[in-house]
Design a protein around this motif. Structure first.
Motif, PDB file in Angstrom:
ATOM      1  N   VAL A 367       0.706  -1.065   0.126  1.00  0.00           N
ATOM      2  CA  VAL A 367       0.138  -0.065  -0.161  1.00  0.00           C
ATOM      3  C   VAL A 367       0.735   1.419   0.175  1.00  0.00           C
ATOM      4  CG1 VAL A 367      -2.011  -1.064   1.008  1.00  0.00           C
ATOM      5  CG2 VAL A 367      -0.143   0.230   2.554  1.00  0.00           C
ATOM      6  N   GLY A 368       0.448   2.329  -0.311  1.00  0.00           N
ATOM      7  CA  GLY A 368       1.028   3.389  -0.493  1.00  0.00           C
ATOM      8  C   GLY A 368       0.389   4.425  -1.716  1.00  0.00           C
ATOM      9  N   LEU A 369       0.857   5.626  -2.153  1.00  0.00           N
ATOM     10  CA  LEU A 369       0.377   6.396  -2.986  1.00  0.00           C
ATOM     11  C   LEU A 369       1.103   5.948  -4.540  1.00  0.00           C
ATOM     12  CD1 LEU A 369       0.055   9.649  -1.339  1.00  0.00           C
ATOM     13  CD2 LEU A 369      -1.671   7.937  -1.671  1.00  0.00           C
ATOM     14  N   PRO A 370       0.554   5.867  -5.609  1.00  0.00           N
ATOM     15  CA  PRO A 370       1.199   5.728  -6.869  1.00  0.00           C
ATOM     16  C   PRO A 370       1.997   6.722  -7.236  1.00  0.00           C
ATOM     17  CG  PRO A 370      -0.908   6.199  -7.139  1.00  0.00           C
ATOM     18  CD  PRO A 370      -0.940   6.015  -5.930  1.00  0.00           C
ATOM     19  N   SER A 371       3.271   6.860  -7.945  1.00  0.00           N
ATOM     20  CA  SER A 371       4.042   7.827  -8.245  1.00  0.00           C
ATOM     21  C   SER A 371       3.307   8.844  -9.265  1.00  0.00           C
ATOM     22  CB  SER A 371       5.190   7.124  -8.815  1.00  0.00           C
ATOM     23  OG  SER A 371       5.197   6.081  -9.983  1.00  0.00           O
ATOM     24  N   ALA A 372       3.648   9.868  -9.195  1.00  0.00           N
ATOM     25  CA  ALA A 372       2.918  10.770 -10.399  1.00  0.00           C
ATOM     26  C   ALA A 372       3.758  10.916 -11.625  1.00  0.00           C
ATOM     27  CB  ALA A 372       2.963  12.327  -9.523  1.00  0.00           C
ATOM     28  N   SER A 373       3.015  11.457 -12.539  1.00  0.00           N
ATOM     29  CA  SER A 373       3.682  11.405 -13.745  1.00  0.00           C
ATOM     30  C   SER A 373       4.952  12.392 -13.923  1.00  0.00           C
ATOM     31  CB  SER A 373       2.878  12.176 -14.777  1.00  0.00           C
ATOM     32  OG  SER A 373       2.339  13.443 -14.242  1.00  0.00           O
ATOM     33  N   THR A 374       5.370  13.024 -12.667  1.00  0.00           N
ATOM     34  CA  THR A 374       6.392  13.803 -12.492  1.00  0.00           C
ATOM     35  C   THR A 374       7.599  13.039 -11.973  1.00  0.00           C
ATOM     36  OG1 THR A 374       5.546  14.628 -10.595  1.00  0.00           O
ATOM     37  CG2 THR A 374       5.318  15.887 -12.265  1.00  0.00           C
ATOM     38  N   ALA A 375       7.305  11.864 -11.710  1.00  0.00           N
ATOM     39  CA  ALA A 375       8.301  10.991 -10.909  1.00  0.00           C
ATOM     40  C   ALA A 375       9.560  10.355 -12.011  1.00  0.00           C
ATOM     41  CB  ALA A 375       7.813   9.891 -10.362  1.00  0.00           C
ATOM     42  N   ARG A 376      10.743  10.461 -11.398  1.00  0.00           N
ATOM     43  CA  ARG A 376      11.707   9.983 -12.432  1.00  0.00           C
ATOM     44  C   ARG A 376      11.433   8.555 -12.698  1.00  0.00           C
ATOM     45  NH1 ARG A 376      14.693  11.603  -8.035  1.00  0.00           N
ATOM     46  NH2 ARG A 376      15.549   9.656  -7.607  1.00  0.00           N
ATOM     47  N   ALA A 377      12.392   8.172 -13.886  1.00  0.00           N
ATOM     48  CA  ALA A 377      11.928   6.739 -14.227  1.00  0.00           C
ATOM     49  C   ALA A 377      12.463   5.751 -13.365  1.00  0.00           C
ATOM     50  CB  ALA A 377      12.805   6.587 -15.487  1.00  0.00           C
ATOM     51  N   ASP A 378      13.501   5.935 -12.251  1.00  0.00           N
ATOM     52  CA  ASP A 378      13.647   4.905 -11.505  1.00  0.00           C
ATOM     53  C   ASP A 378      12.889   5.216 -10.409  1.00  0.00           C
ATOM     54  OD1 ASP A 378      14.509   7.352 -10.207  1.00  0.00           O
ATOM     55  OD2 ASP A 378      16.486   6.676  -9.993  1.00  0.00           O
ATOM     56  N   SER A 379      11.789   5.845 -10.028  1.00  0.00           N
ATOM     57  CA  SER A 379      10.791   6.123  -9.070  1.00  0.00           C
ATOM     58  C   SER A 379       9.396   5.649  -9.427  1.00  0.00           C
ATOM     59  CB  SER A 379      11.015   7.484  -8.327  1.00  0.00           C
ATOM     60  OG  SER A 379      12.295   7.799  -8.043  1.00  0.00           O
ATOM     61  N   ARG A 380       9.271   5.010 -10.484  1.00  0.00           N
ATOM     62  CA  ARG A 380       7.962   4.386 -10.700  1.00  0.00           C
ATOM     63  C   ARG A 380       7.481   3.602  -9.830  1.00  0.00           C
ATOM     64  NH1 ARG A 380       6.747   8.708 -13.943  1.00  0.00           N
ATOM     65  NH2 ARG A 380       8.094   8.745 -15.987  1.00  0.00           N
ATOM     66  N   PHE A 381       6.156   3.799  -9.282  1.00  0.00           N
ATOM     67  CA  PHE A 381       5.625   2.801  -8.198  1.00  0.00           C
ATOM     68  C   PHE A 381       4.287   2.499  -8.434  1.00  0.00           C
ATOM     69  CE2 PHE A 381       3.819   2.632  -3.715  1.00  0.00           C
ATOM     70  CZ  PHE A 381       4.101   1.331  -3.548  1.00  0.00           C
ATOM     71  N   THR A 382       3.561   1.509  -8.413  1.00  0.00           N
ATOM     72  CA  THR A 382       2.097   1.405  -8.447  1.00  0.00           C
ATOM     73  C   THR A 382       1.755   0.466  -7.209  1.00  0.00           C
ATOM     74  OG1 THR A 382       2.026   1.734 -10.679  1.00  0.00           O
ATOM     75  CG2 THR A 382       0.023   0.540  -9.645  1.00  0.00           C
ATOM     76  N   PRO A 383       1.235   0.789  -6.069  1.00  0.00           N
ATOM     77  CA  PRO A 383       0.710  -0.037  -5.042  1.00  0.00           C
ATOM     78  C   PRO A 383      -0.468  -1.032  -5.530  1.00  0.00           C
ATOM     79  CG  PRO A 383      -0.204   2.131  -4.477  1.00  0.00           C
ATOM     80  CD  PRO A 383       0.416   2.257  -6.006  1.00  0.00           C
ATOM     81  N   ASP A 384      -0.602  -1.928  -4.562  1.00  0.00           N
ATOM     82  CA  ASP A 384      -1.674  -2.762  -4.889  1.00  0.00           C
ATOM     83  C   ASP A 384      -3.008  -2.249  -4.360  1.00  0.00           C
ATOM     84  OD1 ASP A 384      -0.087  -5.112  -5.414  1.00  0.00           O
ATOM     85  OD2 ASP A 384       0.013  -5.720  -3.395  1.00  0.00           O
ATOM     86  N   ARG A 385      -2.860  -1.450  -3.560  1.00  0.00           N
ATOM     87  CA  ARG A 385      -4.077  -0.567  -3.118  1.00  0.00           C
ATOM     88  C   ARG A 385      -3.467   0.869  -2.765  1.00  0.00           C
ATOM     89  NH1 ARG A 385      -6.582   0.744   1.360  1.00  0.00           N
ATOM     90  NH2 ARG A 385      -5.770  -0.868   2.853  1.00  0.00           N
ATOM     91  N   VAL A 386      -4.225   1.920  -3.086  1.00  0.00           N
ATOM     92  CA  VAL A 386      -3.928   3.210  -2.826  1.00  0.00           C
ATOM     93  C   VAL A 386      -4.512   3.468  -1.300  1.00  0.00           C
ATOM     94  CG1 VAL A 386      -4.658   5.681  -3.042  1.00  0.00           C
ATOM     95  CG2 VAL A 386      -4.178   4.130  -4.864  1.00  0.00           C
TER      96      VAL A 386
END
Length: 550
Positions: A367-386
């Motif tokens: 869980v957490g918050l998905p990375s925004a479109s402004t995030a760097r390429a090495d900081s992409r993140f999609t949680p199972d649940r927001v």
């Protein structure tokens, strides 16, 4: 407030405090300011053989002698009592008499010879001075600091550290009972001799001399103490470093962790940074530091486990994809991890989430918050649940509950979230608040206005939930959560004022031009990193219309 049931060590009551006073007698020497020190008896019950300033316990007679002492209009009754005690002790121990006659003449050799340094019971020091027509010069004694003896010691004192100018024409003569070998010494020389092992001193003496060394004259030191409040107050805490006792003041990095783990002062907590095993902070909180120390990560990324064997665990910030670290994290939780939370998506925080999940039989949700479109390429993140703002993650079992409440805190990263452990008053701050440095705000994913507003949000959460300690993703635990947040915000705003001044000074300048001015107090090797946060300040200043380059 931490639940007593979650403390690692049974509480014990520290020894009671006794009021005391000590005085730093100063003079101008050939090399600058010098302070009078003396060696305590090797048989003394407290600090035997150590070099100290004259002083001792406050006697009831000291508080009863106010009428026999000169004082400043702003000097409180307690401060006057402390000054009288310090004057008495400096006379008893070293024969130095801070007193004067009614016509303003300082006490002389005849006065000193006529007064008994160890008067019989019923014949007080102040009364002897009055019989000679002397008034105690308490108005010449200034407040420097206040030290309270560490909680772990069997004899404890609440000590006023005072300063005064050494009376002209007097020579210190030790009593040869409690004190020996009076010596005038420059603070820097005393510290060097102590470091060489030839001048034993205790912790408060060392720290006081370190600060005294900043003054180049007696006048400068006295001017700094013109107010009636201490320049600093401290009750140090001690832990173990490389197996030896190490003491720290409130502003030093390990202090908050010692306050959390050993609130009563027991010296049992190891402060060494190591990556091979979990470090228990409470019965329901463990820290495992990833083996990724470096310029940007300090000792490494802190992963935390919240919970116990009956409730299962929540893992916070599993860190980078480091199989050895993740295996230790999984084993420390006995394999029973119920949730994996990432405070944000940077590569030293979130990549370990999926492989840690794969180790767990029940596959706990990430869980957490998905990375925004402004995030760097090495900081992409999609949680199972927001993880919603204000949402609570609960662990229950064995009659205990551990509740982590999410607090959205954009600024360092657009998807940053902090977590409050409600039952124990702890704030897991991710990278929003660090111990020992300020976090980088790197646009476009980082935003300075969001960051400052999130600090305000965390301050409000501290009040609402009673949060006392901050557990950062890098560094030791921080105590006095609200004070730390306030100091951090004030630091950021002071830096922003310097950035705005640099922009006004060089209106056509570049970030490289401005960083030299706005970060002139930071080593040049750090300017490339500082330029990132400077860009965030510039962005905020320009968005507010606070800078006009006309």
């Amino acid at each position: 407030m931490v639940r007593p049931t979650q403390l690692l060590h049974p509480a014990r009551e520290p020894a009671p405090l006794r009021a005391a006073a000590t005085v730093l007698l100063l003079r101008e020497g050939p090399g600058g300011l010098e302070v009078l020190m003396t060696r305590r008896s090797d048989r003394a019950s407290f600090a035997p053989g150590a070099y100290v300033f004259p002083g001792g316990v406050i006697d009831p007679a000291d508080a009863q002698s106010h009428a026999l002492a000169a004082h400043r209009p702003t000097q409180t009754g307690d401060a006057l009592t402390q000054a009288i005690a310090a004057i008495r002790e400096s006379f008893e121990e070293l024969g130095v008499l801070l007193a004067r006659h009614a016509d303003g003449r300082a006490a002389d050799a005849a006065d000193i010879a006529a007064i008994d340094r160890q008067p019989p019971e019923g014949d007080s020091f102040a009364a002897q001075c009055a019989a000679r027509g002397l008034v105690l010069a308490a108005d010449e004694v200034r407040v420097l600091a206040r030290w309270t003896t560490d909680r772990d010691l069997s004899r404890r004192f609440d000590v006023a550290f005072l300063i005064a100018r050494m009376p002209e024409g007097q020579q210190p003569v030790a009593d040869e009972a409690e004190q020996f070998e009076p010596v005038w010494v420059r603070p820097a020389d005393a510290l060097a001799r102590h470091a060489a092992g030839s001048f034993l001193m205790i912790f408060p003496t060392i720290r006081t001399l370190e600060r005294l060394a900043a003054f180049d004259s007696v006048d400068a030191a006295l001017a700094a103490c013109a107010g009636e409040t201490p320049l600093w107050s401290s009750c140090p805490r001690a832990g173990l470093l490389a197996g030896a006792e190490a003491r720290y003041m409130e502003h030093e990095l390990p202090f908050g962790e010692l306050a959390l783990v050993c609130p009563d002062g027991q010296i049992v907590h190891a402060l060494d940074w190591q990556h091979e095993r979990p470090v228990p902070l409470l019965r329901n909180v463990m820290r495992l530091t990833s083996g990724n120390p470096g310029f940007m990560t300090g000792p490494g990324t802190n992963s935390y486990l919240v919970g116990d064997p009956d409730t299962g665990y929540i893992a916070i910030d599993p860190g980078p994809h480091d199989d050895a670290h993740l295996d230790r994290l999984w084993r420390a939780a006995g394999g029973d991890i119920r949730w994996i939370v990432c405070t944000h998506s940077h590569p030293d925080h979130s990549p370990g989430a999926a492989p840690l999940q794969a180790l767990c039989r029940m596959r706990p949700p990430i869980v957490g918050l998905p990375s925004a479109s402004t995030a760097r390429a090495d900081s992409r993140f999609t949680p199972d649940r927001v993880l919603a703002d204000g949402e609570a993650l609960l662990l229950e079992g064995g009659g205990r509950t551990h509740t982590l409440r999410a607090i959205h805190t954009p600024g360092h990263a657009a998807n940053h979230v902090c977590l409050a452990l409600l039952e124990d008053g702890l704030l897991f701050s991710g990278d929003h608040i660090l111990n020992g440095s300020t976090t980088v705000i790197n646009p476009p994913d980082g935003d300075m206005t969001d960051y400052l507003e999130s600090l305000d949000k965390l301050d409000a959460a501290c009040t609402k939930y009673g949060l006392d300690f901050i557990l950062p993703a890098h560094g030791h635990v921080i105590a006095e959560a609200r004070a730390a947040i306030g100091q951090l915000k004030a630091h950021r705003l002071r830096r922003e004022a310097k950035v705005a001044a640099a922009m006004r000074q060089l209106p056509g300048g570049t970030l490289d031009d401005w960083v030299r001015l706005a970060y002139d107090d930071v080593p040049e090797r750090l300017w490339p990193v500082a330029a990132r946060s400077l860009a965030a300040h510039v962005q905020r200043i320009e968005s507010q219309g606070a800078f006009n380059d006309d």
